[in-house]
Design a protein around this motif. Structure first.
Motif, PDB file in Angstrom:
ATOM      1  N   ARG A 165       0.830  -1.206   0.000  1.00 26.68           N
ATOM      2  CA  ARG A 165       0.000   0.000   0.000  1.00 26.68           C
ATOM      3  C   ARG A 165       0.871   1.265   0.000  1.00 26.68           C
ATOM      4  NH1 ARG A 165      -3.654  -3.177   2.543  1.00 26.68           N
ATOM      5  NH2 ARG A 165      -2.857  -2.922   4.646  1.00 26.68           N
ATOM      6  N   ILE A 166       1.974   1.236   0.738  1.00 28.59           N
ATOM      7  CA  ILE A 166       2.881   2.386   0.762  1.00 28.59           C
ATOM      8  C   ILE A 166       3.505   2.592  -0.615  1.00 28.59           C
ATOM      9  CG2 ILE A 166       5.098   3.226   1.667  1.00 28.59           C
ATOM     10  CD1 ILE A 166       4.268   1.844   4.344  1.00 28.59           C
ATOM     11  N   ASP A 167       3.967   1.506  -1.240  1.00 23.86           N
ATOM     12  CA  ASP A 167       4.651   1.602  -2.531  1.00 23.86           C
ATOM     13  C   ASP A 167       3.706   1.867  -3.697  1.00 23.86           C
ATOM     14  OD1 ASP A 167       6.988   1.086  -1.195  1.00 23.86           O
ATOM     15  OD2 ASP A 167       7.085  -1.024  -1.790  1.00 23.86           O
ATOM     16  N   ASN A 168       2.512   1.253  -3.681  1.00 20.68           N
ATOM     17  CA  ASN A 168       1.620   1.289  -4.839  1.00 20.68           C
ATOM     18  C   ASN A 168       0.295   2.008  -4.608  1.00 20.68           C
ATOM     19  OD1 ASN A 168       3.524  -0.406  -6.134  1.00 20.68           O
ATOM     20  ND2 ASN A 168       2.596  -2.168  -5.128  1.00 20.68           N
ATOM     21  N   GLY A 169       0.026   2.377  -3.374  1.00 12.03           N
ATOM     22  CA  GLY A 169      -1.236   3.054  -3.085  1.00 12.03           C
ATOM     23  C   GLY A 169      -2.377   2.116  -2.743  1.00 12.03           C
ATOM     24  N   GLU A 170      -2.308   0.898  -3.239  1.00 14.62           N
ATOM     25  CA  GLU A 170      -3.340  -0.095  -2.935  1.00 14.62           C
ATOM     26  C   GLU A 170      -2.815  -1.491  -3.253  1.00 14.62           C
ATOM     27  OE1 GLU A 170      -6.074  -0.497  -6.900  1.00 14.62           O
ATOM     28  OE2 GLU A 170      -6.582   1.119  -5.517  1.00 14.62           O
ATOM     29  N   ILE A 171      -3.565  -2.489  -2.819  1.00 16.69           N
ATOM     30  CA  ILE A 171      -3.205  -3.879  -3.085  1.00 16.69           C
ATOM     31  C   ILE A 171      -3.857  -4.300  -4.400  1.00 16.69           C
ATOM     32  CG2 ILE A 171      -3.397  -6.270  -2.259  1.00 16.69           C
ATOM     33  CD1 ILE A 171      -1.763  -4.623  -0.361  1.00 16.69           C
ATOM     34  N   ALA A 172      -3.066  -4.795  -5.323  1.00 20.02           N
ATOM     35  CA  ALA A 172      -3.618  -5.319  -6.573  1.00 20.02           C
ATOM     36  C   ALA A 172      -4.217  -6.694  -6.296  1.00 20.02           C
ATOM     37  CB  ALA A 172      -2.524  -5.428  -7.631  1.00 20.02           C
ATOM     38  N   VAL A 173      -5.489  -6.858  -6.601  1.00 21.68           N
ATOM     39  CA  VAL A 173      -6.190  -8.112  -6.344  1.00 21.68           C
ATOM     40  C   VAL A 173      -6.585  -8.743  -7.675  1.00 21.68           C
ATOM     41  CG1 VAL A 173      -8.213  -9.156  -5.273  1.00 21.68           C
ATOM     42  CG2 VAL A 173      -7.062  -7.267  -4.140  1.00 21.68           C
ATOM     43  N   ALA A 174      -6.193  -9.996  -7.852  1.00 27.59           N
ATOM     44  CA  ALA A 174      -6.493 -10.715  -9.087  1.00 27.59           C
ATOM     45  C   ALA A 174      -7.985 -11.022  -9.179  1.00 27.59           C
ATOM     46  CB  ALA A 174      -5.700 -12.020  -9.134  1.00 27.59           C
ATOM     47  N   ASP A 175      -8.510 -11.040 -10.386  1.00 24.89           N
ATOM     48  CA  ASP A 175      -9.896 -11.456 -10.599  1.00 24.89           C
ATOM     49  C   ASP A 175     -10.045 -12.904 -10.178  1.00 24.89           C
ATOM     50  OD1 ASP A 175     -10.625  -9.005 -11.650  1.00 24.89           O
ATOM     51  OD2 ASP A 175     -10.236  -9.613 -13.718  1.00 24.89           O
ATOM     52  N   GLY A 176     -11.170 -13.217  -9.583  1.00 24.99           N
ATOM     53  CA  GLY A 176     -11.432 -14.597  -9.191  1.00 24.99           C
ATOM     54  C   GLY A 176     -10.685 -15.048  -7.951  1.00 24.99           C
ATOM     55  N   LEU A 177     -10.177 -14.119  -7.157  1.00 24.02           N
ATOM     56  CA  LEU A 177      -9.456 -14.460  -5.933  1.00 24.02           C
ATOM     57  C   LEU A 177     -10.356 -15.280  -5.013  1.00 24.02           C
ATOM     58  CD1 LEU A 177      -6.749 -13.786  -4.351  1.00 24.02           C
ATOM     59  CD2 LEU A 177      -8.173 -12.150  -3.108  1.00 24.02           C
ATOM     60  N   THR A 178      -9.798 -16.333  -4.416  1.00 22.63           N
ATOM     61  CA  THR A 178     -10.572 -17.178  -3.508  1.00 22.63           C
ATOM     62  C   THR A 178      -9.803 -17.416  -2.209  1.00 22.63           C
ATOM     63  OG1 THR A 178      -9.683 -19.203  -4.485  1.00 22.63           O
ATOM     64  CG2 THR A 178     -11.775 -18.405  -5.378  1.00 22.63           C
ATOM     65  N   ILE A 179     -10.531 -17.907  -1.233  1.00 25.11           N
ATOM     66  CA  ILE A 179      -9.958 -18.302   0.047  1.00 25.11           C
ATOM     67  C   ILE A 179      -9.572 -19.768  -0.065  1.00 25.11           C
ATOM     68  CG2 ILE A 179     -10.480 -18.687   2.490  1.00 25.11           C
ATOM     69  CD1 ILE A 179     -12.514 -16.308   2.182  1.00 25.11           C
ATOM     70  N   THR A 180      -8.327 -20.091   0.266  1.00 18.67           N
ATOM     71  CA  THR A 180      -7.880 -21.476   0.157  1.00 18.67           C
ATOM     72  C   THR A 180      -7.731 -22.173   1.501  1.00 18.67           C
ATOM     73  OG1 THR A 180      -5.569 -20.781   0.077  1.00 18.67           O
ATOM     74  CG2 THR A 180      -6.708 -21.099  -2.036  1.00 18.67           C
ATOM     75  N   ASN A 181      -7.645 -21.390   2.592  1.00 18.70           N
ATOM     76  CA  ASN A 181      -7.493 -22.011   3.899  1.00 18.70           C
ATOM     77  C   ASN A 181      -7.812 -21.004   4.988  1.00 18.70           C
ATOM     78  OD1 ASN A 181      -6.951 -24.052   5.703  1.00 18.70           O
ATOM     79  ND2 ASN A 181      -4.760 -24.128   5.309  1.00 18.70           N
ATOM     80  N   LEU A 182      -8.272 -21.509   6.126  1.00 21.19           N
ATOM     81  CA  LEU A 182      -8.506 -20.719   7.332  1.00 21.19           C
ATOM     82  C   LEU A 182      -7.784 -21.413   8.473  1.00 21.19           C
ATOM     83  CD1 LEU A 182     -12.365 -20.204   6.993  1.00 21.19           C
ATOM     84  CD2 LEU A 182     -10.587 -18.537   6.429  1.00 21.19           C
ATOM     85  N   VAL A 183      -6.962 -20.664   9.206  1.00 25.33           N
ATOM     86  CA  VAL A 183      -6.178 -21.246  10.292  1.00 25.33           C
ATOM     87  C   VAL A 183      -6.320 -20.359  11.526  1.00 25.33           C
ATOM     88  CG1 VAL A 183      -3.867 -21.952  11.038  1.00 25.33           C
ATOM     89  CG2 VAL A 183      -4.510 -22.152   8.629  1.00 25.33           C
ATOM     90  N   GLN A 184      -6.640 -20.971  12.651  1.00 29.93           N
ATOM     91  CA  GLN A 184      -6.735 -20.222  13.906  1.00 29.93           C
ATOM     92  C   GLN A 184      -5.376 -19.651  14.263  1.00 29.93           C
ATOM     93  OE1 GLN A 184      -8.224 -22.392  17.251  1.00 29.93           O
ATOM     94  NE2 GLN A 184      -7.602 -20.824  18.702  1.00 29.93           N
ATOM     95  N   VAL A 185      -5.371 -18.404  14.752  1.00 24.35           N
ATOM     96  CA  VAL A 185      -4.147 -17.753  15.202  1.00 24.35           C
ATOM     97  C   VAL A 185      -4.382 -17.280  16.630  1.00 24.35           C
ATOM     98  CG1 VAL A 185      -2.568 -15.827  14.869  1.00 24.35           C
ATOM     99  CG2 VAL A 185      -3.531 -17.007  12.892  1.00 24.35           C
ATOM    100  N   GLY A 186      -3.649 -17.858  17.540  1.00 21.02           N
ATOM    101  CA  GLY A 186      -3.784 -17.463  18.933  1.00 21.02           C
ATOM    102  C   GLY A 186      -5.193 -17.639  19.444  1.00 21.02           C
ATOM    103  N   ALA A 187      -5.575 -16.724  20.323  1.00 21.49           N
ATOM    104  CA  ALA A 187      -6.866 -16.844  20.974  1.00 21.49           C
ATOM    105  C   ALA A 187      -7.947 -15.976  20.357  1.00 21.49           C
ATOM    106  CB  ALA A 187      -6.725 -16.478  22.454  1.00 21.49           C
ATOM    107  N   ALA A 188      -7.605 -15.101  19.421  1.00 20.61           N
ATOM    108  CA  ALA A 188      -8.624 -14.163  18.966  1.00 20.61           C
ATOM    109  C   ALA A 188      -8.499 -13.764  17.502  1.00 20.61           C
ATOM    110  CB  ALA A 188      -8.589 -12.917  19.833  1.00 20.61           C
TER     111      ALA A 188
END
Length: 131
Positions: A79-102
């Motif tokens: 975001r600092i270098d480009n102003g925003e995150i470039a997101v590819a078309d059709g982006l999907t979630i491939t995994n969900l992993v618990q991190v710590g307690a919250a």
């Protein structure tokens, strides 16, 4: 209780983090001492994260919004270098992993796997972008 990370897959695979898989503290707002989330899940096509909040409300957050709003160091630098995150078309979630307690670590089909979302931040995103 720490859940192991599942192996990364090329094709979207529906993953679910059910309330039974979290330790009790994982679904609590640490600051307010209130239970926040009943369930996290990806839609069948893995294009959205579904959050079932305590109290019955459900939010559906697009993977593209989650990726664009990630607060990890790589995303912040992009975001600092480009102003925003470039997101590819059709982006999907491939995994969900618990991190710590919250929080939850969301892995995306573009290979980005460092996006950690505290549950409080998911609530903020839900208020801003959810439906």
């Amino acid at each position: 209780m720490i859940l192991p990370s599942l192996p990364r897959r090329r094709n979207p695979v529906r993953k679910q983090i059910a309330i039974e898989r979290f330790c009790d503290a994982a679904i609590w707002d640490q600051q307010k001492g209130k239970k926040m989330i009943d369930r996290l899940d990806a839609t069948p096509d893995c294009s959205h994260l579904i959050v079932e909040w305590k109290g019955g409300a459900t939010t559906k957050l697009p993977a593209a919004i989650l990726r664009r709003e990630a607060r990890d160091a790589y995303s912040t630098r992009a975001r600092i270098d480009n102003g925003e995150i470039a997101v590819a078309d059709g982006l999907t979630i491939t995994n969900l992993v618990q991190v710590g307690a919250a929080g939850v670590n969301v892995h995306f089909s573009d290979g980005h796997d460092r996006a950690v979302y505290p549950f409080v931040y998911l609530r903020e995103l839900s208020d801003q972008y959810g439906n």
